[in-house]
Design an enzyme around this catalytic site. Sequence first.
Site, PDB file in Angstrom:
ATOM      1  N   ASP A  56       0.842  -1.202   0.000  1.00 50.93           N
ATOM      2  CA  ASP A  56       0.000   0.000   0.000  1.00 50.93           C
ATOM      3  C   ASP A  56       0.876   1.250   0.000  1.00 50.93           C
ATOM      4  O   ASP A  56       1.944   1.250  -0.633  1.00 50.93           O
ATOM      5  CB  ASP A  56      -0.929  -0.035   1.224  1.00 50.93           C
ATOM      6  CG  ASP A  56      -2.272   0.605   0.971  1.00 50.93           C
ATOM      7  OD1 ASP A  56      -2.324   1.839   0.903  1.00 50.93           O
ATOM      8  OD2 ASP A  56      -3.274  -0.133   0.855  1.00 50.93           O
ATOM      9  N   HIS A  93      -3.541   6.071   3.936  1.00 51.97           N
ATOM     10  CA  HIS A  93      -4.340   4.935   3.495  1.00 51.97           C
ATOM     11  C   HIS A  93      -3.751   3.607   3.986  1.00 51.97           C
ATOM     12  O   HIS A  93      -4.465   2.743   4.521  1.00 51.97           O
ATOM     13  CB  HIS A  93      -4.433   4.940   1.967  1.00 51.97           C
ATOM     14  CG  HIS A  93      -5.306   3.870   1.387  1.00 51.97           C
ATOM     15  ND1 HIS A  93      -4.840   2.612   1.075  1.00 51.97           N
ATOM     16  CD2 HIS A  93      -6.627   3.879   1.036  1.00 51.97           C
ATOM     17  CE1 HIS A  93      -5.817   1.885   0.569  1.00 51.97           C
ATOM     18  NE2 HIS A  93      -6.921   2.633   0.523  1.00 51.97           N
ATOM     19  N   SER A 268     -11.490  -0.724  -0.169  1.00 47.95           N
ATOM     20  CA  SER A 268     -10.200  -0.759   0.532  1.00 47.95           C
ATOM     21  C   SER A 268     -10.368  -1.137   1.988  1.00 47.95           C
ATOM     22  O   SER A 268      -9.453  -1.701   2.602  1.00 47.95           O
ATOM     23  CB  SER A 268      -9.508   0.609   0.450  1.00 47.95           C
ATOM     24  OG  SER A 268      -8.783   0.749  -0.733  1.00 47.95           O
TER      25      SER A 268
END
Length: 750
Positions: A56, A93, A268
């Site tokens: 990620d 994120h 996600s």
Amino acid sequence: MSYKLLASASALALLFGGQAVAGADRSAAWQAQIGDTAAVQATAKGGAGITIGIVDTGIAASNQEVTGRVLGASSCAAVTFRCSNGVYDDNSHGTAVAAIAAGSYSPTPAISMSGVAPSATILSEKVLNASGTGMNSDIANGITKAVNGGAQVINLSLTYMTNSDIISAVNYAASKNVVIVWAGGNSSANLNNGANTSGLSAAALQRLILVGSVGSNNQISSFSNKPGSGKAGSTAYSSLWLMGNGDSIIAPGLQYGSTSFAYWTGTSMAAPEVAGAVALLEATWPVLMRNGTAAQVLFLTATDLGTKGVDSTYGNGLLNINQAFQPIGALTVTQANGKSTPVSSLTSAMITSGALGNLSAIRSQLSAYTTFDSFQRNFTSNLSGLVSTSSVATVVTPAPVSVSTPTTLGRHLAGGGFVMATGLQPVSFGEAVFGDSGANDVADRMFGARDRGMTAVMLADGRGDVAAVSRGMNSSAAFAQAFWGVDAPAADLTSHIGASTALLNLAQGGNASAIGASLGGRVRLAAGWSATDETTSSGLASNRTLSGASAAVVGATAQVTRRWTLGVSYSGLKETNGLLGSTYDGAGLLSFGGQHRSREVSISTAYDLGSGRSLLAEAAWVSADGAKLNDGLIRDVSNITARAWGVSFVQVDALRAGDSLTVSIRKPLRVSSGTADLAVTTVDDQGYAHTGFTRVGLTPDGNETDLDLAYGTVVRGALRLGGEVDFRSDAQNVRGQNDVAFRLAANLRF
């Protein structure tokens, strides 16, 4: 080709340590879909020992959610851009995804949160830049580095767009038994725009999970992609598809401050829930990792939202972690020979006898026995119910009342002998309650009524010679008459003790015979034989539905003095599918062997105390052969010894002429030594099953002691009334099981 993140975040007015907000439990949104996972997390030790690879935007390793559990091997895996801050998360994120998959449980006054696998290790590979984009080569390198770094499951919360580099990396991961969890996308379209995927290996397809999002109403999120009708090779996307919750999930929001939280939305967020679930499963059952079957477990246990594995919107349905921790398919046990057998086939339980108690040592092992589901996952099952005992009252209750139509004919012969014939035809339960009507047929089937009658004939001459034959009746009384002599007080007292006839009592209900003869007036010889019913294989002493037995006894008494008589006897018992009265299916999993022979030696002594008083004492020693077994749960049974003894006293004319008072104390037959080897399977930390043998004792945990008081008297010459009270401590040799029985009888002579 560039990749992008599949999430959006909105500010949450909550700082760590600040004011709590309604619904602030980050895990509550998806726990509403899958139930409370606290028990599952405890079972799986929070996923400890499993490494989740987060490919990620990197990670803030000092964040309170993940601190202390981020591997030092975490790195920047990007090859098309420079990571100026190394693996540190420039976007937030990656940290949010890692926290959803494996965030620590933080029970603070402000917010209580937990990732799905809060004790799992995190390996972060940074492949997306601060704006959340990266290239094929970055993603492929991140997957490869995560595999080489020891990840067992890899989460990809980024666009599903495969090329040869990505396919090669995924195939490499699968070859190392790594599960790939890939977010399905936020375009409100079909996965990969409906295009098929080629090049994935069979191992990769077995370990690939694609994840869509639902909201709190279990309806697909407005943004979530669907599996559609596309395929990966010949495998439909829908069969690889799972739904998780991706709406407003609370997770760290570094963009609002290093200790801030935010509401995150997107596939996600749904994907790391699934990755955490895989970690919990593989931490509990390493065999899933070796066999590559964790994904199949999640697919099969998902909550149906359509046609499982086929639905073009929901695929296999909604992730259900609690259900994933339940057995799938038929549970099996491992036999002594290493073969597996379904637990559902264990329909023939062992019915244990009083000599063996309730087999407490075996029941204890079976109460937490290792079983396996169709995915070779071990579960602890309670199989102690495979051993059953006859019910024993634990409170004072009347004894069962038997309804019968007896007929007895007797005639005294010249010289002091007599002949007697008895017939007893039981009246069924149904007939007793409903009368002779159709309703009694139903009742008889429910209560197992037996229509077989019972008959006995006894002949005695003036010298004391006795011969008796019977069917369906207890043969012990006839042998006692042959052994001691007709009407001898000791013959009646034998029934109150039962030590000298312990083995004979285990073979009742069928044909029987007894014979006794006096030699010169001071010595008697006697023999007896008895068997269970060959037709129904059911005896009176114990339920022999699955077994049968026959017993023979020979004995002699000698009048040592005018008042003292000594007796010895030897008995032999042959049992098929039985051991000392226990019964079982010889071909079943719980068996002591198909054939057993037992021997009994007993000593009896009777003493005439005068004035209508008599005393009888008996002691018996029993030995039973062991067995060598290959199948079932029991491998070997050792030789067994058992004992019984008792003392009985009778006073004639105790309270009035013609009455009798009997007091008895006895220790019924009880195993005193003997063991069996029980197959026990354990599973090591690597998930490998090992079957060994545990030696368990067959000595009961209780030691029965019976106290019996009986009284009988004649009323008006023709009517005799009798009563008996029997107290049993540790009844059936089961510790702490006590009962009291009352019996009343009346005999009217015509």
